[in-house]
Design a protein around this motif. Structure first.
Motif, PDB file in Angstrom:
ATOM      1  N   SER A 276       1.277  -3.625  -7.595  1.00 43.18           N
ATOM      2  CA  SER A 276       2.658  -4.002  -7.305  1.00 43.18           C
ATOM      3  C   SER A 276       3.245  -4.807  -8.453  1.00 43.18           C
ATOM      4  O   SER A 276       2.534  -5.278  -9.343  1.00 43.18           O
ATOM      5  N   THR A 277       4.564  -4.983  -8.435  1.00 43.20           N
ATOM      6  CA  THR A 277       5.278  -5.677  -9.503  1.00 43.20           C
ATOM      7  C   THR A 277       5.799  -7.014  -8.992  1.00 43.20           C
ATOM      8  O   THR A 277       6.567  -7.063  -8.035  1.00 43.20           O
ATOM      9  N   VAL A 278       5.358  -8.092  -9.632  1.00 42.44           N
ATOM     10  CA  VAL A 278       5.792  -9.432  -9.251  1.00 42.44           C
ATOM     11  C   VAL A 278       6.303 -10.177 -10.474  1.00 42.44           C
ATOM     12  O   VAL A 278       5.666 -10.176 -11.526  1.00 42.44           O
ATOM     13  N   ILE A 279       7.465 -10.809 -10.323  1.00 40.54           N
ATOM     14  CA  ILE A 279       8.018 -11.705 -11.340  1.00 40.54           C
ATOM     15  C   ILE A 279       7.989 -13.114 -10.767  1.00 40.54           C
ATOM     16  O   ILE A 279       8.438 -13.338  -9.636  1.00 40.54           O
ATOM     17  N   THR A 280       7.467 -14.051 -11.511  1.00 41.41           N
ATOM     18  CA  THR A 280       7.436 -15.433 -11.052  1.00 41.41           C
ATOM     19  C   THR A 280       8.617 -16.204 -11.626  1.00 41.41           C
ATOM     20  O   THR A 280       9.134 -15.881 -12.700  1.00 41.41           O
TER      21      THR A 280
ATOM     22  N   LYS B 297       0.813  -1.215   0.000  1.00 43.70           N
ATOM     23  CA  LYS B 297       0.000   0.000   0.000  1.00 43.70           C
ATOM     24  C   LYS B 297       0.847   1.267   0.000  1.00 43.70           C
ATOM     25  O   LYS B 297       0.419   2.313  -0.506  1.00 43.70           O
ATOM     26  N   THR B 298       2.064   1.177   0.550  1.00 37.98           N
ATOM     27  CA  THR B 298       2.868   2.380   0.743  1.00 37.98           C
ATOM     28  C   THR B 298       4.200   2.380  -0.008  1.00 37.98           C
ATOM     29  O   THR B 298       4.818   3.433  -0.153  1.00 37.98           O
ATOM     30  N   LEU B 299       4.650   1.215  -0.478  1.00 36.51           N
ATOM     31  CA  LEU B 299       5.944   1.140  -1.152  1.00 36.51           C
ATOM     32  C   LEU B 299       5.770   0.837  -2.633  1.00 36.51           C
ATOM     33  O   LEU B 299       4.735   0.330  -3.075  1.00 36.51           O
ATOM     34  N   ASP B 300       6.812   1.134  -3.399  1.00 38.46           N
ATOM     35  CA  ASP B 300       6.917   0.630  -4.770  1.00 38.46           C
ATOM     36  C   ASP B 300       7.391  -0.811  -4.637  1.00 38.46           C
ATOM     37  O   ASP B 300       8.584  -1.104  -4.683  1.00 38.46           O
TER      38      ASP B 300
ATOM     39  N   PRO C 112      -1.187 -15.662 -13.172  1.00 38.44           N
ATOM     40  CA  PRO C 112      -1.929 -14.497 -13.672  1.00 38.44           C
ATOM     41  C   PRO C 112      -1.545 -13.219 -12.930  1.00 38.44           C
ATOM     42  O   PRO C 112      -1.317 -13.224 -11.722  1.00 38.44           O
ATOM     43  N   ASP C 113      -1.437 -12.136 -13.695  1.00 35.62           N
ATOM     44  CA  ASP C 113      -1.149 -10.783 -13.200  1.00 35.62           C
ATOM     45  C   ASP C 113       0.321 -10.555 -12.849  1.00 35.62           C
ATOM     46  O   ASP C 113       0.671  -9.479 -12.370  1.00 35.62           O
TER      47      ASP C 113
END
Length: 318
Positions: free
Chosen positions: A273-277, A246-249, A283-284
Protein backbone atom coordinates in the motif's frame (compact mmCIF):
# COMPACT_ATOMS: atom_id res chain seq x y z
CA UNK A 1 -18.67 26.75 -2.05
CA UNK A 2 -15.79 28.00 -4.20
CA UNK A 3 -12.41 26.31 -4.76
CA UNK A 4 -10.45 29.50 -5.43
CA UNK A 5 -11.80 31.21 -2.33
CA UNK A 6 -11.19 28.05 -0.30
CA UNK A 7 -7.53 28.16 -1.33
CA UNK A 8 -7.41 31.84 -0.36
CA UNK A 9 -8.87 30.92 3.04
CA UNK A 10 -6.05 28.41 3.50
CA UNK A 11 -3.40 30.89 2.44
CA UNK A 12 -4.65 33.37 5.03
CA UNK A 13 -4.25 30.92 7.92
CA UNK A 14 -0.90 32.26 9.21
CA UNK A 15 -2.17 35.84 9.43
CA UNK A 16 -5.45 34.73 10.99
CA UNK A 17 -3.61 32.73 13.64
CA UNK A 18 -1.22 35.58 14.40
CA UNK A 19 -4.21 37.85 15.01
CA UNK A 20 -5.77 35.24 17.33
CA UNK A 21 -2.50 34.98 19.28
CA UNK A 22 -2.46 38.76 19.74
CA UNK A 23 -6.08 38.72 20.91
CA UNK A 24 -5.40 35.99 23.47
CA UNK A 25 -2.36 37.87 24.73
CA UNK A 26 -4.57 40.81 25.59
CA UNK A 27 -7.62 39.01 26.99
CA UNK A 28 -8.69 35.60 28.32
CA UNK A 29 -12.03 34.81 26.63
CA UNK A 30 -12.73 32.16 29.29
CA UNK A 31 -12.25 34.46 32.26
CA UNK A 32 -15.98 34.60 33.04
CA UNK A 33 -16.51 30.85 33.20
CA UNK A 34 -18.05 29.66 36.48
CA UNK A 35 -15.66 28.22 39.02
CA UNK A 36 -18.07 25.62 40.39
CA UNK A 37 -18.35 23.42 37.27
CA UNK A 38 -17.10 19.86 37.79
CA UNK A 39 -18.10 18.47 34.38
CA UNK A 40 -17.51 19.79 30.86
CA UNK A 41 -19.82 18.74 28.04
CA UNK A 42 -18.95 19.65 24.45
CA UNK A 43 -21.67 19.55 21.80
CA UNK A 44 -21.15 19.82 18.06
CA UNK A 45 -21.28 18.27 14.63
CA UNK A 46 -18.66 17.65 11.93
CA UNK A 47 -15.45 19.63 12.39
CA UNK A 48 -16.69 21.06 15.67
CA UNK A 49 -17.12 17.59 17.13
CA UNK A 50 -13.74 16.46 15.81
CA UNK A 51 -12.01 19.27 17.70
CA UNK A 52 -14.14 18.71 20.80
CA UNK A 53 -13.27 15.01 20.91
CA UNK A 54 -9.57 15.76 21.20
CA UNK A 55 -10.20 18.50 23.76
CA UNK A 56 -12.30 16.18 25.93
CA UNK A 57 -9.64 13.45 25.81
CA UNK A 58 -6.95 15.93 26.88
CA UNK A 59 -9.10 17.23 29.74
CA UNK A 60 -9.81 13.70 31.00
CA UNK A 61 -6.08 12.98 30.94
CA UNK A 62 -5.65 16.01 33.20
CA UNK A 63 -8.31 14.73 35.62
CA UNK A 64 -11.27 16.79 34.38
CA UNK A 65 -14.61 15.04 33.80
CA UNK A 66 -15.11 15.97 30.14
CA UNK A 67 -17.04 14.48 27.26
CA UNK A 68 -17.70 15.38 23.63
CA UNK A 69 -21.06 14.29 22.25
CA UNK A 70 -22.85 14.45 18.94
CA UNK A 71 -25.24 17.37 19.17
CA UNK A 72 -27.70 15.12 17.34
CA UNK A 73 -27.75 12.52 20.13
CA UNK A 74 -31.22 12.08 21.59
CA UNK A 75 -29.86 12.07 25.14
CA UNK A 76 -26.68 13.00 26.96
CA UNK A 77 -25.78 14.36 30.40
CA UNK A 78 -28.70 15.99 32.22
CA UNK A 79 -28.60 19.71 32.97
CA UNK A 80 -27.10 20.46 36.37
CA UNK A 81 -25.51 23.47 38.00
CA UNK A 82 -22.11 21.76 38.13
CA UNK A 83 -22.04 21.15 34.33
CA UNK A 84 -20.34 23.50 31.89
CA UNK A 85 -21.90 23.04 28.45
CA UNK A 86 -19.87 24.20 25.45
CA UNK A 87 -21.78 24.01 22.16
CA UNK A 88 -19.56 24.61 19.14
CA UNK A 89 -20.72 25.86 15.75
CA UNK A 90 -18.75 28.06 13.39
CA UNK A 91 -21.90 29.50 11.83
CA UNK A 92 -23.86 29.52 15.06
CA UNK A 93 -26.77 28.06 13.14
CA UNK A 94 -26.25 24.29 13.04
CA UNK A 95 -29.71 22.85 13.61
CA UNK A 96 -28.55 19.91 15.68
CA UNK A 97 -26.36 22.08 17.90
CA UNK A 98 -29.16 24.58 18.46
CA UNK A 99 -31.55 21.79 19.38
CA UNK A 100 -29.06 20.29 21.82
CA UNK A 101 -28.29 23.66 23.38
CA UNK A 102 -31.99 24.27 23.97
CA UNK A 103 -31.90 21.53 26.62
CA UNK A 104 -29.51 23.63 28.68
CA UNK A 105 -30.26 27.22 27.70
CA UNK A 106 -32.63 27.88 30.61
CA UNK A 107 -30.27 26.58 33.29
CA UNK A 108 -29.14 25.44 35.69
CA UNK A 109 -26.10 24.44 33.60
CA UNK A 110 -23.83 27.23 32.36
CA UNK A 111 -23.66 27.49 28.55
CA UNK A 112 -20.54 28.94 26.89
CA UNK A 113 -20.93 28.95 23.10
CA UNK A 114 -17.89 28.80 20.82
CA UNK A 115 -18.82 30.34 17.47
CA UNK A 116 -17.50 32.47 14.64
CA UNK A 117 -20.81 34.36 14.56
CA UNK A 118 -21.29 36.27 17.84
CA UNK A 119 -24.73 37.53 16.75
CA UNK A 120 -26.03 34.06 15.78
CA UNK A 121 -28.94 32.03 17.20
CA UNK A 122 -26.42 29.93 19.15
CA UNK A 123 -24.99 33.04 20.79
CA UNK A 124 -28.48 34.11 21.82
CA UNK A 125 -28.88 30.85 23.76
CA UNK A 126 -25.59 31.18 25.66
CA UNK A 127 -24.58 32.64 29.01
CA UNK A 128 -21.16 33.43 27.53
CA UNK A 129 -20.00 33.70 23.91
CA UNK A 130 -16.44 32.79 22.90
CA UNK A 131 -15.73 34.25 19.42
CA UNK A 132 -13.55 32.09 17.18
CA UNK A 133 -12.14 35.23 15.54
CA UNK A 134 -11.43 33.32 12.32
CA UNK A 135 -12.91 35.88 9.92
CA UNK A 136 -15.20 35.05 7.02
CA UNK A 137 -14.48 31.76 5.28
CA UNK A 138 -15.41 32.86 1.78
CA UNK A 139 -14.76 29.43 0.29
CA UNK A 140 -17.65 27.99 2.27
CA UNK A 141 -15.56 25.32 4.00
CA UNK A 142 -14.71 25.20 7.72
CA UNK A 143 -10.92 25.37 7.67
CA UNK A 144 -9.75 28.42 9.64
CA UNK A 145 -12.64 27.98 12.07
CA UNK A 146 -11.60 24.37 12.73
CA UNK A 147 -8.07 25.46 13.56
CA UNK A 148 -9.22 28.38 15.71
CA UNK A 149 -11.57 26.04 17.56
CA UNK A 150 -8.67 23.74 18.44
CA UNK A 151 -6.52 26.68 19.54
CA UNK A 152 -9.25 28.10 21.76
CA UNK A 153 -9.95 24.69 23.27
CA UNK A 154 -6.26 24.48 24.18
CA UNK A 155 -6.69 27.85 25.90
CA UNK A 156 -9.72 26.44 27.73
CA UNK A 157 -7.69 23.43 28.82
CA UNK A 158 -5.04 25.75 30.23
CA UNK A 159 -7.73 27.69 32.10
CA UNK A 160 -9.40 24.62 33.60
CA UNK A 161 -6.26 22.68 34.51
CA UNK A 162 -3.75 25.41 35.28
CA UNK A 163 -1.39 23.86 32.75
CA UNK A 164 1.93 25.62 32.26
CA UNK A 165 1.43 26.50 28.60
CA UNK A 166 1.67 29.86 26.85
CA UNK A 167 -1.09 29.40 24.29
CA UNK A 168 -0.41 32.65 22.36
CA UNK A 169 3.21 31.58 21.87
CA UNK A 170 2.06 28.14 20.70
CA UNK A 171 -0.31 29.74 18.20
CA UNK A 172 2.47 31.93 16.83
CA UNK A 173 4.67 28.84 16.36
CA UNK A 174 1.77 27.26 14.51
CA UNK A 175 1.47 30.31 12.26
CA UNK A 176 5.16 29.89 11.41
CA UNK A 177 4.63 26.19 10.67
CA UNK A 178 1.68 27.01 8.42
CA UNK A 179 3.65 29.64 6.56
CA UNK A 180 6.47 27.15 6.02
CA UNK A 181 4.13 24.57 4.48
CA UNK A 182 2.53 27.20 2.24
CA UNK A 183 5.83 28.76 1.16
CA UNK A 184 7.34 25.37 0.23
CA UNK A 185 4.25 23.79 -1.31
CA UNK A 186 5.95 23.48 -4.70
CA UNK A 187 8.46 21.12 -3.07
CA UNK A 188 6.03 18.65 -1.47
CA UNK A 189 2.54 19.16 -2.90
CA UNK A 190 2.92 17.74 -6.46
CA UNK A 191 4.32 14.41 -5.24
CA UNK A 192 1.76 14.19 -2.45
CA UNK A 193 -1.09 14.78 -4.90
CA UNK A 194 0.30 12.15 -7.26
CA UNK A 195 0.79 9.49 -4.59
CA UNK A 196 -2.67 9.99 -3.08
CA UNK A 197 -4.45 10.07 -6.45
CA UNK A 198 -5.73 6.50 -6.59
CA UNK A 199 -8.95 4.90 -7.83
CA UNK A 200 -10.31 4.01 -4.39
CA UNK A 201 -10.13 7.27 -2.46
CA UNK A 202 -7.93 8.47 0.38
CA UNK A 203 -7.61 7.15 3.92
CA UNK A 204 -6.30 9.14 6.88
CA UNK A 205 -4.78 7.69 10.05
CA UNK A 206 -3.89 9.42 13.32
CA UNK A 207 -3.37 8.61 17.00
CA UNK A 208 -6.32 9.10 19.36
CA UNK A 209 -4.70 12.21 20.79
CA UNK A 210 -4.83 13.86 17.34
CA UNK A 211 -7.71 11.95 15.78
CA UNK A 212 -9.25 15.25 14.71
CA UNK A 213 -6.41 15.59 12.16
CA UNK A 214 -7.48 12.40 10.39
CA UNK A 215 -11.18 13.22 10.64
CA UNK A 216 -10.83 16.77 9.35
CA UNK A 217 -8.48 15.70 6.57
CA UNK A 218 -10.91 13.04 5.33
CA UNK A 219 -13.73 15.58 5.45
CA UNK A 220 -11.75 18.00 3.30
CA UNK A 221 -11.34 15.35 0.59
CA UNK A 222 -15.08 14.66 0.66
CA UNK A 223 -16.30 18.24 0.94
CA UNK A 224 -14.21 19.98 -1.71
CA UNK A 225 -13.17 17.60 -4.51
CA UNK A 226 -15.90 15.12 -3.49
CA UNK A 227 -13.59 12.11 -3.29
CA UNK A 228 -14.17 9.03 -1.15
CA UNK A 229 -12.23 9.38 2.11
CA UNK A 230 -12.38 7.97 5.61
CA UNK A 231 -10.50 8.41 8.88
CA UNK A 232 -9.21 5.84 11.36
CA UNK A 233 -7.38 5.84 14.69
CA UNK A 234 -3.92 4.28 14.34
CA UNK A 235 -4.31 1.43 16.84
CA UNK A 236 -7.84 0.69 15.72
CA UNK A 237 -6.64 0.56 12.11
CA UNK A 238 -5.37 -3.01 12.59
CA UNK A 239 -8.89 -4.02 13.65
CA UNK A 240 -11.09 -2.15 11.18
CA UNK A 241 -9.23 -0.82 8.11
CA UNK A 242 -6.37 -3.24 7.52
CA UNK A 243 -8.69 -5.42 5.45
CA UNK A 244 -8.91 -2.76 2.75
CA UNK A 245 -5.20 -3.05 1.99
CA UNK A 246 -5.77 -6.54 0.60
CA UNK A 247 -8.37 -5.61 -2.01
CA UNK A 248 -8.00 -1.88 -2.76
CA UNK A 249 -5.32 0.37 -4.19
CA UNK A 250 -4.96 1.74 -0.68
CA UNK A 251 -3.58 5.31 -0.40
CA UNK A 252 -3.26 6.94 3.02
CA UNK A 253 -2.02 9.96 4.93
CA UNK A 254 -0.47 8.91 8.23
CA UNK A 255 -0.05 11.40 11.07
CA UNK A 256 2.66 9.69 13.14
CA UNK A 257 2.94 9.65 16.91
CA UNK A 258 1.11 6.49 17.95
CA UNK A 259 2.90 3.57 19.55
CA UNK A 260 1.10 1.50 16.91
CA UNK A 261 2.57 3.22 13.84
CA UNK A 262 4.93 0.30 13.24
CA UNK A 263 2.09 -2.23 13.48
CA UNK A 264 0.15 -0.42 10.75
CA UNK A 265 3.22 0.06 8.57
CA UNK A 266 4.05 -3.65 8.79
CA UNK A 267 0.78 -4.42 7.02
CA UNK A 268 1.35 -1.57 4.58
CA UNK A 269 4.73 -3.04 3.63
CA UNK A 270 3.38 -6.57 3.20
CA UNK A 271 0.38 -5.44 1.14
CA UNK A 272 2.26 -2.90 -1.00
CA UNK A 273 0.00 0.00 0.00
CA UNK A 274 0.95 3.67 -0.37
CA UNK A 275 1.39 5.80 2.75
CA UNK A 276 2.59 9.40 3.06
CA UNK A 277 3.52 10.61 6.52
CA UNK A 278 3.05 14.15 7.78
CA UNK A 279 5.43 15.63 10.33
CA UNK A 280 7.86 12.74 10.83
CA UNK A 281 9.78 10.06 8.95
CA UNK A 282 8.41 6.52 9.19
CA UNK A 283 10.09 3.47 7.61
CA UNK A 284 8.43 2.16 4.42
CA UNK A 285 6.45 5.34 3.79
CA UNK A 286 6.39 6.43 0.16
CA UNK A 287 7.10 10.04 1.12
CA UNK A 288 7.11 12.38 4.09
CA UNK A 289 5.95 15.97 4.40
CA UNK A 290 7.91 17.91 7.02
CA UNK A 291 7.44 21.44 8.29
CA UNK A 292 8.84 23.93 10.78
CA UNK A 293 8.27 22.98 14.47
CA UNK A 294 6.79 19.58 13.55
CA UNK A 295 8.54 18.06 16.59
CA UNK A 296 6.03 19.84 18.87
CA UNK A 297 2.88 17.67 19.27
CA UNK A 298 0.65 20.69 19.95
CA UNK A 299 1.94 22.48 16.86
CA UNK A 300 1.25 19.27 14.91
CA UNK A 301 -2.30 19.14 16.24
CA UNK A 302 -2.95 22.65 14.96
CA UNK A 303 -0.98 22.43 11.72
CA UNK A 304 -0.99 19.03 10.04
CA UNK A 305 -4.44 19.17 8.47
CA UNK A 306 -3.14 21.87 6.11
CA UNK A 307 -1.45 19.14 4.05
CA UNK A 308 -4.77 17.45 3.24
CA UNK A 309 -6.52 20.81 2.89
CA UNK A 310 -4.08 21.95 0.22
CA UNK A 311 -4.28 18.65 -1.67
CA UNK A 312 -8.05 18.93 -1.56
CA UNK A 313 -7.96 22.54 -2.75
CA UNK A 314 -5.84 21.74 -5.82
CA UNK A 315 -7.82 18.63 -6.69
CA UNK A 316 -11.00 20.66 -6.36
CA UNK A 317 -9.67 23.39 -8.63
CA UNK A 318 -8.82 20.79 -11.28
Amino acid sequence: MNSELYLADLESKPDSLAALADALTGEDPFEKLPEHATRVLFLGMGSSRYAAGVAALRLRAAGVDAYADYASAATTYPASKDTLVIPISATGGSRETLDATDRYARGPAFVAALTNAPASPLAERADLVIPMQAGEERGGVACRTFQHTLALLLALETRLTGADRAVPALIKKTAEAMADLLDRRDEWLPLTMELLDGPHGVYTIAPAERLSSAEQSALMFREGPRRPADACETGDWAHVDVYLTKTLDYRALLFPGSRYDAQAMDWVRRRGSTVITVGAEVPDAAASVRYLHDDDPDVALLTETLVAELVAAYWWAQ
